[in-house]
Design a protein around this motif. Structure first.
Motif, PDB file in Angstrom:
ATOM      1  N   ILE A  58       1.121  -1.020  -0.229  1.00  0.00           N
ATOM      2  CA  ILE A  58      -0.105  -0.280  -0.350  1.00  0.00           C
ATOM      3  C   ILE A  58       1.012   1.418  -0.105  1.00  0.00           C
ATOM      4  O   ILE A  58      -0.089   2.163  -0.857  1.00  0.00           O
ATOM      5  CB  ILE A  58      -0.832  -0.260   1.115  1.00  0.00           C
ATOM      6  CG1 ILE A  58      -2.110  -0.929   0.918  1.00  0.00           C
ATOM      7  CG2 ILE A  58      -1.196   1.192   1.190  1.00  0.00           C
ATOM      8  CD1 ILE A  58      -3.134  -0.919   0.073  1.00  0.00           C
ATOM      9  N   LEU A  59       2.142   1.469   0.809  1.00  0.00           N
ATOM     10  CA  LEU A  59       2.901   2.883   1.163  1.00  0.00           C
ATOM     11  C   LEU A  59       3.835   2.737  -0.361  1.00  0.00           C
ATOM     12  O   LEU A  59       3.962   3.993  -0.456  1.00  0.00           O
ATOM     13  CB  LEU A  59       3.586   2.923   2.244  1.00  0.00           C
ATOM     14  CG  LEU A  59       2.827   2.438   3.533  1.00  0.00           C
ATOM     15  CD1 LEU A  59       4.234   2.487   4.598  1.00  0.00           C
ATOM     16  CD2 LEU A  59       2.414   4.056   4.014  1.00  0.00           C
ATOM     17  N   ILE A  60       4.636   1.893  -0.872  1.00  0.00           N
ATOM     18  CA  ILE A  60       4.977   1.677  -2.125  1.00  0.00           C
ATOM     19  C   ILE A  60       3.948   1.889  -3.503  1.00  0.00           C
ATOM     20  O   ILE A  60       4.297   2.477  -3.573  1.00  0.00           O
ATOM     21  CB  ILE A  60       5.335  -0.073  -2.379  1.00  0.00           C
ATOM     22  CG1 ILE A  60       6.315   0.277  -1.382  1.00  0.00           C
ATOM     23  CG2 ILE A  60       5.611   0.086  -3.481  1.00  0.00           C
ATOM     24  CD1 ILE A  60       7.278  -1.305  -1.369  1.00  0.00           C
ATOM     25  N   TRP A  61       2.900   1.490  -3.569  1.00  0.00           N
ATOM     26  CA  TRP A  61       1.738   2.432  -4.248  1.00  0.00           C
ATOM     27  C   TRP A  61       1.390   3.689  -3.759  1.00  0.00           C
ATOM     28  O   TRP A  61       1.249   4.361  -4.978  1.00  0.00           O
ATOM     29  CB  TRP A  61       0.373   1.149  -4.741  1.00  0.00           C
ATOM     30  CG  TRP A  61       1.162  -0.049  -5.502  1.00  0.00           C
ATOM     31  CD1 TRP A  61       2.048  -0.190  -5.715  1.00  0.00           C
ATOM     32  CD2 TRP A  61       0.106  -1.290  -5.125  1.00  0.00           C
ATOM     33  NE1 TRP A  61       1.485  -1.945  -5.928  1.00  0.00           N
ATOM     34  CE2 TRP A  61       0.652  -2.978  -5.087  1.00  0.00           C
ATOM     35  CE3 TRP A  61      -1.424  -1.805  -3.867  1.00  0.00           C
ATOM     36  CZ2 TRP A  61       0.243  -3.664  -4.943  1.00  0.00           C
ATOM     37  CZ3 TRP A  61      -1.405  -2.524  -3.429  1.00  0.00           C
ATOM     38  CH2 TRP A  61      -1.112  -3.985  -4.220  1.00  0.00           C
ATOM     39  N   LEU A  62       0.959   4.047  -2.654  1.00  0.00           N
ATOM     40  CA  LEU A  62       1.278   5.825  -2.479  1.00  0.00           C
ATOM     41  C   LEU A  62       1.725   6.478  -3.064  1.00  0.00           C
ATOM     42  O   LEU A  62       1.814   7.443  -3.864  1.00  0.00           O
ATOM     43  CB  LEU A  62       0.791   5.762  -1.265  1.00  0.00           C
ATOM     44  CG  LEU A  62      -1.055   5.501  -0.973  1.00  0.00           C
ATOM     45  CD1 LEU A  62      -0.489   5.546   0.906  1.00  0.00           C
ATOM     46  CD2 LEU A  62      -2.162   5.973  -1.390  1.00  0.00           C
ATOM     47  N   ARG A  63       3.400   5.840  -2.656  1.00  0.00           N
ATOM     48  CA  ARG A  63       4.538   6.133  -3.215  1.00  0.00           C
ATOM     49  C   ARG A  63       4.702   7.208  -4.395  1.00  0.00           C
ATOM     50  O   ARG A  63       5.072   8.328  -4.818  1.00  0.00           O
ATOM     51  CB  ARG A  63       5.988   5.784  -2.104  1.00  0.00           C
ATOM     52  CG  ARG A  63       6.176   6.242  -1.192  1.00  0.00           C
ATOM     53  CD  ARG A  63       7.081   6.448  -0.391  1.00  0.00           C
ATOM     54  NE  ARG A  63       7.439   4.490  -0.305  1.00  0.00           N
ATOM     55  CZ  ARG A  63       7.836   3.769   0.790  1.00  0.00           C
ATOM     56  NH1 ARG A  63       6.973   4.711   1.583  1.00  0.00           N
ATOM     57  NH2 ARG A  63       7.512   3.150   0.930  1.00  0.00           N
ATOM     58  N   SER A  64       4.514   5.851  -5.162  1.00  0.00           N
ATOM     59  CA  SER A  64       4.794   5.810  -6.167  1.00  0.00           C
ATOM     60  C   SER A  64       3.608   6.011  -7.527  1.00  0.00           C
ATOM     61  O   SER A  64       4.113   6.303  -8.761  1.00  0.00           O
ATOM     62  CB  SER A  64       4.881   4.242  -7.262  1.00  0.00           C
ATOM     63  OG  SER A  64       3.657   3.171  -6.643  1.00  0.00           O
ATOM     64  N   GLY A  65       2.395   6.145  -6.713  1.00  0.00           N
ATOM     65  CA  GLY A  65       1.419   7.230  -7.372  1.00  0.00           C
ATOM     66  C   GLY A  65       0.502   6.370  -7.861  1.00  0.00           C
ATOM     67  O   GLY A  65      -0.364   6.053  -9.397  1.00  0.00           O
ATOM     68  N   ASP A  66       0.666   4.683  -8.060  1.00  0.00           N
ATOM     69  CA  ASP A  66      -0.700   3.292  -8.593  1.00  0.00           C
ATOM     70  C   ASP A  66      -1.781   3.601  -8.518  1.00  0.00           C
ATOM     71  O   ASP A  66      -2.774   3.204  -9.164  1.00  0.00           O
ATOM     72  CB  ASP A  66       0.084   2.215  -8.722  1.00  0.00           C
ATOM     73  CG  ASP A  66       1.429   2.094  -9.103  1.00  0.00           C
ATOM     74  OD1 ASP A  66       2.733   2.808 -10.290  1.00  0.00           O
ATOM     75  OD2 ASP A  66       2.366   0.956  -8.502  1.00  0.00           O
ATOM     76  N   ILE A  67      -1.575   4.261  -7.023  1.00  0.00           N
ATOM     77  CA  ILE A  67      -3.441   4.046  -6.283  1.00  0.00           C
ATOM     78  C   ILE A  67      -2.999   5.711  -5.255  1.00  0.00           C
ATOM     79  O   ILE A  67      -2.312   6.395  -4.829  1.00  0.00           O
ATOM     80  CB  ILE A  67      -3.925   2.926  -5.082  1.00  0.00           C
ATOM     81  CG1 ILE A  67      -2.374   3.231  -3.588  1.00  0.00           C
ATOM     82  CG2 ILE A  67      -3.151   1.747  -5.912  1.00  0.00           C
ATOM     83  CD1 ILE A  67      -2.603   1.710  -2.913  1.00  0.00           C
TER      84      ILE A  67
END
Length: 71
Positions: A58-67
């Motif tokens: 979740i944190l990885i996707w948030l940082r990358s803009g995926d979610i």
């Protein structure tokens, strides 16, 4: 209350169906994610599937803009 996220870029979710594990690529427009602090769920239509994907995703996707988290 679970946190809800819109999917903005394709992500990969892991699932286990009791016999085998498989990956599912989820594209934008194919539902949304919910995170209850412990488990990640993919919600699409009337289906709510719990993923085996690690919570840190979740944190990885948030940082990358995926979610993006819904308001």
């Amino acid at each position: 209350m679970p946190r809800r996220f819109d999917i903005h870029k394709a992500i990969s979710l892991g699932f286990f169906n009791g016999r085998e594990q498989h990956e599912q690529i989820v594209e934008p427009g194919q539902g949304h994610l919910e995170f209850d602090g412990h488990d990640i769920y993919w919600v699409s239509g009337d289906r709510r599937l719990m993923s085996d994907t690690i919570n840190e995703a979740i944190l990885i996707w948030l940082r990358s803009g995926d979610i993006v988290e819904r308001d």
